[in-house]
Motif scaffolding. Structure first.
Motif, PDB file in Angstrom:
ATOM      1  N   THR A   1     -16.186  14.021   9.159  1.00  0.00           N
ATOM      2  CA  THR A   1     -16.289  13.031   7.267  1.00  0.00           C
ATOM      3  C   THR A   1     -17.930  13.238   7.169  1.00  0.00           C
ATOM      4  O   THR A   1     -18.181  12.885   5.662  1.00  0.00           O
ATOM      5  N   GLU A   2     -18.873  13.647   8.232  1.00  0.00           N
ATOM      6  CA  GLU A   2     -20.181  13.485   7.712  1.00  0.00           C
ATOM      7  C   GLU A   2     -20.946  14.146   6.693  1.00  0.00           C
ATOM      8  O   GLU A   2     -19.872  15.435   6.914  1.00  0.00           O
TER       9      GLU A   2
ATOM     10  N   LYS B   1     -13.672  10.862   1.289  1.00  0.00           N
ATOM     11  CA  LYS B   1     -13.878   9.640   2.381  1.00  0.00           C
ATOM     12  C   LYS B   1     -13.982   8.782   1.568  1.00  0.00           C
ATOM     13  O   LYS B   1     -14.150   7.573   1.694  1.00  0.00           O
ATOM     14  N   LYS B   2     -15.551   9.446   0.879  1.00  0.00           N
ATOM     15  CA  LYS B   2     -15.853   8.092   0.081  1.00  0.00           C
ATOM     16  C   LYS B   2     -15.741   7.598  -0.809  1.00  0.00           C
ATOM     17  O   LYS B   2     -14.887   5.954  -1.211  1.00  0.00           O
TER      18      LYS B   2
ATOM     19  N   THR C   1       0.411   4.966   1.963  1.00  0.00           N
ATOM     20  CA  THR C   1      -0.417   6.216   2.443  1.00  0.00           C
ATOM     21  C   THR C   1      -0.237   7.535   1.944  1.00  0.00           C
ATOM     22  O   THR C   1       1.919   8.268   2.055  1.00  0.00           O
TER      23      THR C   1
ATOM     24  N   ARG D   1       0.770  -0.969   0.277  1.00  0.00           N
ATOM     25  CA  ARG D   1       0.137   0.237  -0.043  1.00  0.00           C
ATOM     26  C   ARG D   1       0.869   1.562  -0.153  1.00  0.00           C
ATOM     27  O   ARG D   1       2.205   1.450   0.062  1.00  0.00           O
TER      28      ARG D   1
ATOM     29  N   VAL E   1     -11.695   7.285  -1.259  1.00  0.00           N
ATOM     30  CA  VAL E   1     -10.724   6.721  -0.384  1.00  0.00           C
ATOM     31  C   VAL E   1     -11.202   5.400   0.540  1.00  0.00           C
ATOM     32  O   VAL E   1     -10.713   4.078  -0.337  1.00  0.00           O
ATOM     33  N   GLU E   2     -12.698   4.604   0.605  1.00  0.00           N
ATOM     34  CA  GLU E   2     -13.253   3.726   1.330  1.00  0.00           C
ATOM     35  C   GLU E   2     -13.590   2.822  -0.239  1.00  0.00           C
ATOM     36  O   GLU E   2     -13.030   1.505  -0.790  1.00  0.00           O
ATOM     37  N   ASP E   3     -14.193   4.207  -1.364  1.00  0.00           N
ATOM     38  CA  ASP E   3     -13.961   2.765  -2.168  1.00  0.00           C
ATOM     39  C   ASP E   3     -12.814   2.114  -3.571  1.00  0.00           C
ATOM     40  O   ASP E   3     -12.621   1.146  -4.537  1.00  0.00           O
ATOM     41  N   HIS E   4     -11.566   2.598  -3.239  1.00  0.00           N
ATOM     42  CA  HIS E   4     -10.698   2.525  -3.365  1.00  0.00           C
ATOM     43  C   HIS E   4      -9.287   1.706  -2.505  1.00  0.00           C
ATOM     44  O   HIS E   4      -8.406   1.336  -2.242  1.00  0.00           O
ATOM     45  N   GLU E   5     -10.208   0.803  -1.160  1.00  0.00           N
ATOM     46  CA  GLU E   5     -10.458  -0.146  -0.169  1.00  0.00           C
ATOM     47  C   GLU E   5      -9.065   0.887   0.959  1.00  0.00           C
ATOM     48  O   GLU E   5      -8.044  -0.026   1.271  1.00  0.00           O
ATOM     49  N   GLY E   6      -9.170   2.019   0.452  1.00  0.00           N
ATOM     50  CA  GLY E   6      -8.390   2.881   1.803  1.00  0.00           C
ATOM     51  C   GLY E   6      -8.594   3.008   3.696  1.00  0.00           C
ATOM     52  O   GLY E   6      -9.970   2.652   3.538  1.00  0.00           O
TER      53      GLY E   6
END
Length: 83
Positions: free
Chosen positions: A56-57, A75-76, A37, A35, A78-83
């Motif tokens: 991040t809300e 945030k979305k 960072t 990974r 990053v999460e979509d890229h499994e971060g």
């Protein structure tokens, strides 16, 4: 990435003419075998404690002209890229 850097720059604005050190934005990259960072930091005034957990809300902002969507979108992504 653009939104994170924009937020950091906005956080340090207004420091001129104060007793505080000059504003600074830092970008650091770290990697290992699996990974990468990316770390963005600044020495802005910070956030009130009551807002930190909700940072991040969607629609949470401390700015008068902010929408509160920027960090929620970051945030979305990053999460979509499994971060």
């Amino acid at each position: 990435m653009t939104n994170l850097l924009k937020n950091a720059v906005e956080a340090i604005q207004g420091r001129d003419g104060t007793d505080l050190p000059p504003g600074q934005v830092s970008l650091a990259l770290f990697s290992d075998k699996s990974r990468i960072t990316i770390e963005v930091s600044d020495n802005g005034k910070g956030l009130p404690k009551e807002n930190r957990d909700r940072l991040t809300e969607p629609y949470v902002t401390t700015r008068t002209k902010g929408t509160g969507l920027g960090l929620a979108i970051v945030k979305k992504i990053v999460e979509d890229h499994e971060g």
